[in-house]
Scaffold this motif. Structure first.
Motif, PDB file in Angstrom:
ATOM      1  N   ALA A 104       0.833  -1.205   0.000  1.00 22.82           N
ATOM      2  CA  ALA A 104       0.000   0.000   0.000  1.00 22.82           C
ATOM      3  C   ALA A 104       0.864   1.251   0.000  1.00 22.82           C
ATOM      4  O   ALA A 104       0.881   2.031   0.954  1.00 22.82           O
ATOM      5  N   GLY A 105       1.622   1.449  -1.066  1.00 24.98           N
ATOM      6  CA  GLY A 105       2.431   2.650  -1.193  1.00 24.98           C
ATOM      7  C   GLY A 105       3.855   2.471  -0.713  1.00 24.98           C
ATOM      8  O   GLY A 105       4.181   1.545   0.041  1.00 24.98           O
ATOM      9  N   VAL A 106       4.729   3.367  -1.150  1.00 26.52           N
ATOM     10  CA  VAL A 106       6.150   3.272  -0.837  1.00 26.52           C
ATOM     11  C   VAL A 106       6.404   3.434   0.659  1.00 26.52           C
ATOM     12  O   VAL A 106       7.245   2.725   1.230  1.00 26.52           O
ATOM     13  N   ASN A 107       5.684   4.348   1.312  1.00 23.41           N
ATOM     14  CA  ASN A 107       5.912   4.557   2.738  1.00 23.41           C
ATOM     15  C   ASN A 107       5.655   3.288   3.534  1.00 23.41           C
ATOM     16  O   ASN A 107       6.430   2.924   4.422  1.00 23.41           O
ATOM     17  N   SER A 108       4.563   2.601   3.217  1.00 20.24           N
ATOM     18  CA  SER A 108       4.236   1.361   3.911  1.00 20.24           C
ATOM     19  C   SER A 108       5.279   0.280   3.639  1.00 20.24           C
ATOM     20  O   SER A 108       5.717  -0.428   4.555  1.00 20.24           O
ATOM     21  N   LEU A 109       5.700   0.160   2.387  1.00 18.00           N
ATOM     22  CA  LEU A 109       6.695  -0.859   2.034  1.00 18.00           C
ATOM     23  C   LEU A 109       8.038  -0.584   2.702  1.00 18.00           C
ATOM     24  O   LEU A 109       8.705  -1.504   3.196  1.00 18.00           O
ATOM     25  N   LEU A 110       8.459   0.679   2.729  1.00 16.94           N
ATOM     26  CA  LEU A 110       9.714   1.017   3.387  1.00 16.94           C
ATOM     27  C   LEU A 110       9.640   0.715   4.884  1.00 16.94           C
ATOM     28  O   LEU A 110      10.583   0.178   5.467  1.00 16.94           O
ATOM     29  N   SER A 111       8.516   1.061   5.498  1.00 14.34           N
ATOM     30  CA  SER A 111       8.353   0.781   6.923  1.00 14.34           C
ATOM     31  C   SER A 111       8.485  -0.708   7.201  1.00 14.34           C
ATOM     32  O   SER A 111       9.127  -1.123   8.172  1.00 14.34           O
ATOM     33  N   GLN A 112       7.878  -1.539   6.340  1.00 13.35           N
ATOM     34  CA  GLN A 112       7.966  -2.988   6.521  1.00 13.35           C
ATOM     35  C   GLN A 112       9.396  -3.489   6.326  1.00 13.35           C
ATOM     36  O   GLN A 112       9.875  -4.343   7.081  1.00 13.35           O
ATOM     37  N   LEU A 113      10.070  -2.970   5.303  1.00  6.23           N
ATOM     38  CA  LEU A 113      11.447  -3.390   5.051  1.00  6.23           C
ATOM     39  C   LEU A 113      12.361  -3.012   6.212  1.00  6.23           C
ATOM     40  O   LEU A 113      13.204  -3.807   6.642  1.00  6.23           O
TER      41      LEU A 113
END
Length: 346
Positions: free
Chosen positions: A219-228
């Motif tokens: 759900a968007g780059v911010n969410s993916l970065l947070s998960q990574l």
């Protein structure tokens, strides 16, 4: 990449929902109904965003500028959007067959794992393969090396077969018994997966293409970065980011993963980070007792909009590998670069 835009004349539904959620969140905090992690995330948001530009950005959403209907409104210069693709996307999505093709399959309405619909991942893999992948020279060299090794192996097998035929003749065995037994052994080893090739070799041969199995939707780059950040690091770890950078990375790193951003100051921000720039930043953190786990690159860069050359990216990744850091590359602004001679985007 575009770093300014006129906001739409009305607040979008996701933005309205976000504002309502934030209001409920703050109200719930006073009632004591929010857990300590939620309160910590709210404090992180307040400290990392509101103190810089968040409140001003909210004014832009509430009173956006329009050259005709609201010329005195606000223009959000902190928002990076490529609105020049909206017409192309709208025309594609409004084609008569688009909805039928996209939603006629029942899998679009049912659980299909947690990575995204496989057909969509196939489409993205094809798009990335077509637009982003460049087969490097070392891949061709590796393939030639593999072909030579396979040819030598085949020659060795033929010589082995000839030797066994000679032994058959000496021993008086009929129909090449020893060679047949060897064929069975080779076939058995192949069925069991023991062909002599390592998993690393198989990976090297297959990495020249982008597989849908390696595509994940989020759900968007911010969410993916947070998960990574959460998966690849521990609380208190540092993430190196070339400066200047999008301020939202501070929140992405802190809110859930509990990490810290450390800027990498560059001798020439237009050219991008050099191994020397990265090394200076890493030593600065380490001298103060910090531990680094990741390097985050944004290409094209936000906010200055430059594209790093392939050599800059390779050198940065190579430097990170030597230090055993993970490298995350954010390419959300790819294919959004002005063509100087046509005044269009690529």
């Amino acid at each position: 990449a575009m770093n300014s835009s006129f906001l739409s004349s009305s607040v979008s539904l996701p933005t309205a929902l976000f504002v309502l959620s934030a209001a409920w969140f703050r109200q719930g905090q006073s009632r004591g109904s929010i857990g300590p992690r939620g309160i910590a995330a709210l404090k992180t948001s307040s400290n990392s965003l509101s103190s810089s530009y968040w409140n001003s950005f909210m004014l832009c959403l509430q009173d956006p500028c329009d050259p005709i209907t609201n010329p005195e409104g606000y223009i959000g210069l902190c928002l990076a959007e490529n609105k020049l693709v909206q017409e192309s996307l709208a025309l594609r999505l409004m084609q008569s067959g688009t909805a039928i093709t996209a939603f006629s399959d029942s899998s679009a309405y049912c659980l299909d794992g947690f990575l995204g619909l496989y057909s969509a991942r196939e489409a993205v893999a094809h798009f990335l393969q077509k637009r982003f992948w460049k087969k490097e020279k070392h891949i061709y060299e590796f393939q030639r090396q593999q072909e030579q090794e396979q040819e030598q192996e085949q020659q060795g097998r033929e010589q082995q077969q000839q030797g066994m035929h000679r032994v058959d003749n000496v021993l008086g065995l009929s129909n090449g018994s020893l060679s047949q037994m060897n064929d069975i052994n080779i076939a058995s080893a192949t069925v069991n997966g023991d062909t002599g090739d390592s998993d690393e070799n198989e990976y090297e041969m297959n990495k020249s293409a982008i597989s849908p199995a390696n595509i994940v939707f989020g759900a968007g780059v911010n969410s993916l970065l947070s998960q990574l950040f959460f998966i690849l690091s521990q609380q208190g770890d540092y993430i190196l980011v070339p400066a200047p950078y999008y301020h939202g990375f501070e929140y992405d790193a802190k809110a859930i993963a509990g990490c810290k951003i450390h800027p990498v100051y560059m001798d020439n921000p237009i050219l991008g980070p050099t191994p020397n720039d990265l090394e200076n930043a890493a030593r600065f953190v380490e001298k103060r007792g910090g531990r680094i786990k990741l390097l985050l690159l944004t290409n094209p860069n936000d906010p200055i909009g430059v594209c790093y050359s392939p050599n800059v990216i390779r050198n940065a990744i190579s430097w990170a590998r030597k230090r055993r850091y993970h490298t995350v590359v954010n390419e959300i602004y790819a294919l959004s670069v002005h063509k100087n001679y046509l005044n269009s985007f690529e």
